[in-house]
Design a protein around this motif. Sequence first.
Motif, PDB file in Angstrom:
ATOM      1  N   VAL A 179       0.869  -1.164   0.000  1.00  0.00           N
ATOM      2  CA  VAL A 179       0.000   0.000   0.000  1.00  0.00           C
ATOM      3  C   VAL A 179       0.914   1.225   0.000  1.00  0.00           C
ATOM      4  CG1 VAL A 179      -0.357   0.079   2.524  1.00  0.00           C
ATOM      5  CG2 VAL A 179      -2.051   1.074   1.016  1.00  0.00           C
ATOM      6  N   ARG A 180       0.522   2.185  -0.812  1.00  0.00           N
ATOM      7  CA  ARG A 180       1.319   3.415  -0.916  1.00  0.00           C
ATOM      8  C   ARG A 180       0.416   4.603  -0.590  1.00  0.00           C
ATOM      9  NH1 ARG A 180       5.762   4.763  -5.078  1.00  0.00           N
ATOM     10  NH2 ARG A 180       6.235   6.827  -4.333  1.00  0.00           N
ATOM     11  N   ILE A 181       0.882   5.478   0.279  1.00  0.00           N
ATOM     12  CA  ILE A 181       0.097   6.661   0.641  1.00  0.00           C
ATOM     13  C   ILE A 181       0.891   7.873   0.179  1.00  0.00           C
ATOM     14  CG2 ILE A 181      -1.068   7.882   2.510  1.00  0.00           C
ATOM     15  CD1 ILE A 181      -0.828   5.180   4.124  1.00  0.00           C
ATOM     16  N   PRO A 208       3.406  -2.028 -11.808  1.00  0.00           N
ATOM     17  CA  PRO A 208       3.946  -3.343 -12.172  1.00  0.00           C
ATOM     18  C   PRO A 208       3.115  -4.544 -11.714  1.00  0.00           C
ATOM     19  CG  PRO A 208       5.498  -2.076 -10.779  1.00  0.00           C
ATOM     20  CD  PRO A 208       4.211  -1.340 -10.784  1.00  0.00           C
ATOM     21  N   GLN A 209       2.285  -4.392 -10.673  1.00  0.00           N
ATOM     22  CA  GLN A 209       1.638  -5.560 -10.050  1.00  0.00           C
ATOM     23  C   GLN A 209       0.445  -6.074 -10.873  1.00  0.00           C
ATOM     24  OE1 GLN A 209       2.444  -2.661  -8.587  1.00  0.00           O
ATOM     25  NE2 GLN A 209       3.838  -3.106  -6.902  1.00  0.00           N
ATOM     26  N   ILE A 210      -0.485  -6.754 -10.206  1.00  0.00           N
ATOM     27  CA  ILE A 210      -1.646  -7.319 -10.919  1.00  0.00           C
ATOM     28  C   ILE A 210      -2.737  -6.256 -11.096  1.00  0.00           C
ATOM     29  CG2 ILE A 210      -3.502  -9.040 -10.807  1.00  0.00           C
ATOM     30  CD1 ILE A 210      -1.584 -10.899  -9.323  1.00  0.00           C
ATOM     31  N   THR A 317      13.987  -6.679 -11.983  1.00  0.00           N
ATOM     32  CA  THR A 317      14.185  -5.891 -13.208  1.00  0.00           C
ATOM     33  C   THR A 317      13.627  -4.483 -13.038  1.00  0.00           C
ATOM     34  OG1 THR A 317      14.022  -7.884 -14.528  1.00  0.00           O
ATOM     35  CG2 THR A 317      13.670  -5.816 -15.688  1.00  0.00           C
ATOM     36  N   MET A 318      12.417  -4.390 -12.499  1.00  0.00           N
ATOM     37  CA  MET A 318      11.760  -3.066 -12.421  1.00  0.00           C
ATOM     38  C   MET A 318      12.542  -2.113 -11.525  1.00  0.00           C
ATOM     39  SD  MET A 318       8.526  -3.482  -9.953  1.00  0.00           S
ATOM     40  CE  MET A 318       8.528  -2.753  -8.324  1.00  0.00           C
ATOM     41  N   TYR A 319      13.144  -2.648 -10.462  1.00  0.00           N
ATOM     42  CA  TYR A 319      13.888  -1.763  -9.564  1.00  0.00           C
ATOM     43  C   TYR A 319      15.201  -1.269 -10.174  1.00  0.00           C
ATOM     44  CZ  TYR A 319      10.727  -2.201  -5.598  1.00  0.00           C
ATOM     45  OH  TYR A 319       9.623  -2.131  -4.764  1.00  0.00           O
TER      46      TYR A 319
HETATM   47  C1  LIG Z   1      11.397   4.203 -10.201  1.00  0.00           C
HETATM   48  C2  LIG Z   1      10.757   3.263  -9.567  1.00  0.00           C
HETATM   49  C3  LIG Z   1       9.767   3.524  -8.458  1.00  0.00           C
HETATM   50  C4  LIG Z   1       9.007   2.202  -8.403  1.00  0.00           C
HETATM   51  C5  LIG Z   1      10.159   1.224  -8.605  1.00  0.00           C
HETATM   52  C6  LIG Z   1      10.822   1.786  -9.849  1.00  0.00           C
HETATM   53  O1  LIG Z   1      12.142   1.352 -10.052  1.00  0.00           O
HETATM   54  C7  LIG Z   1       9.937   1.418 -11.072  1.00  0.00           C
HETATM   55  C8  LIG Z   1       8.462   1.156 -10.646  1.00  0.00           C
HETATM   56  C9  LIG Z   1       7.968   2.164  -9.581  1.00  0.00           C
HETATM   57  C10 LIG Z   1       6.635   1.788  -8.949  1.00  0.00           C
HETATM   58  C11 LIG Z   1       5.408   2.428  -9.625  1.00  0.00           C
HETATM   59  C12 LIG Z   1       4.140   1.934  -8.923  1.00  0.00           C
HETATM   60  C13 LIG Z   1       4.248   1.979  -7.393  1.00  0.00           C
HETATM   61  O2  LIG Z   1       4.115   3.336  -6.963  1.00  0.00           O
HETATM   62  C14 LIG Z   1       5.616   1.409  -6.911  1.00  0.00           C
HETATM   63  C15 LIG Z   1       5.624   1.294  -5.380  1.00  0.00           C
HETATM   64  C16 LIG Z   1       5.877   0.125  -7.586  1.00  0.00           C
HETATM   65  O3  LIG Z   1       5.679  -1.000  -7.171  1.00  0.00           O
HETATM   66  O4  LIG Z   1       6.487   0.358  -8.796  1.00  0.00           O
HETATM   67  C17 LIG Z   1       6.719   2.254  -7.514  1.00  0.00           C
HETATM   68  C18 LIG Z   1       8.189   1.903  -7.150  1.00  0.00           C
HETATM   69  C19 LIG Z   1       8.687   2.651  -5.924  1.00  0.00           C
HETATM   70  O5  LIG Z   1       8.334   3.835  -5.731  1.00  0.00           O
HETATM   71  O6  LIG Z   1       9.494   2.050  -5.190  1.00  0.00           O
END
Ligand SMILES: C=C1C[C@]23C[C@@]1(O)CC[C@H]2[C@@]12CC[C@H](O)[C@@](C)(C(=O)O1)[C@H]2[C@@H]3C(=O)O
Length: 349
Positions: A179-181, A208-210, A317-319
Amino acid sequence: SAAPASSSAAAPACRDMAPAGIPTIDMSAPAGRAELSRQMVEAFAERGFFKAVNHGVPPRVSARLDAASAAFFARPAEEKQQAGPPDPLGYGSRSIGSHGDVGELEYLILHTDPDVVARKARAIDRDDPSRFSEAVNEYVQAVRHLACQILDLLGEGLGLRDPASISRLVTTTDSDSLVRINNYPPSATGDGGVKAASAVGFGEHSDPQILSVLRANDVDGLQVLLPDGRGEDAWVQVPADPAAFFINVGDLLQALTNGKLVSIRHRVMASTSKPRLSAIYFAAPALHESISALPETVTADAPRRYRPFTWAEYKKTMYTLRLSHNRLDLFKVVGEGGGDSEQVRVVQM
Ligand SMILES: C=C1C[C@]23C[C@@]1(O)CC[C@H]2[C@@]12CC[C@H](O)[C@@](C)(C(=O)O1)[C@H]2[C@@H]3C(=O)O
Ligand SMILES: O=C(O)CCC(=O)C(=O)O
Ligand SMILES: [Fe+2]
């Protein structure tokens, strides 16, 4: 490979936005369950998102999370830093990820496991950690339920032999959901005006998730990139509605459905005189879960588009990439005949 620069600069400005195309779905199913699941598949296939109304999440649950979040963001900066840095979970300010992305916001990213929330809450609400963790846990339970209802309806609408197979990825006890706030401060210029409409709150990206379940207060800012009907994409403003949830397809759901459902690109522009407070639940599978196209979505006309991968592999990969990167493209199968052929080549990073 090097991440491409954000395409935000090249995308049309808001004044060129396509006519509002925000699909709205009444979750109370006035026309029946089959029609509800049909609407969802249609919205996700054509737009990658929809606005859910009559969703069943009690307003007091959202209000409780808002109050706990606002109380945290109102604390002095040095105190908030105690809940950071985002590694990648925790408190962060302006910097997003670790590859130079910045936005006009501060945020908390939390794993949804109640034990992890409880541990983090000690640095978030030092007077009464359970006040914060209970608000988050109650909220997560409610939005997870909503996410799973939606995933089950999608399973039905897609004609899966096992319609609950997608929601099971999320209900597993070792699910990696987050969860992101986000708190976007008012973008005052100091001379009483507001910054240009181009101030980026949270840059262009796909989740990136589902599935992502987003709720925000009454402050606008969310925009989605949609086809404008003339062969171009245009940013469309999504008017704020604190009573609704905005649901979007993530990269993994695009991969699971072999590209039938599309992971939508979105961003937040910060140009208001009031703070925007949002909370997004990112429904994810367990780290070891293998993601490959559901058999019903692979046909002679629609050969396998992505090679199978685990969520851990995708996450790693995404990170390594910038926010705006089209990361799912790196998992595309190339070559004739699609992925069922022995001859497939896989795009390497
Ligand atoms: C630049 C980045 C922030 C992120 C991880 C990443 O390397 C690429 C995906 C980004 C993202 C976007 C959706 C969500 O807010 C998040 C939490 C996620 O899972 O992927 C963020 C990542 C983050 O802020 O850590
Ligand atoms: O804060 C918002 O409204 C959306 C932010 C977002 O897209 C994200 O955190 O992934
Ligand atoms: Fe997002």
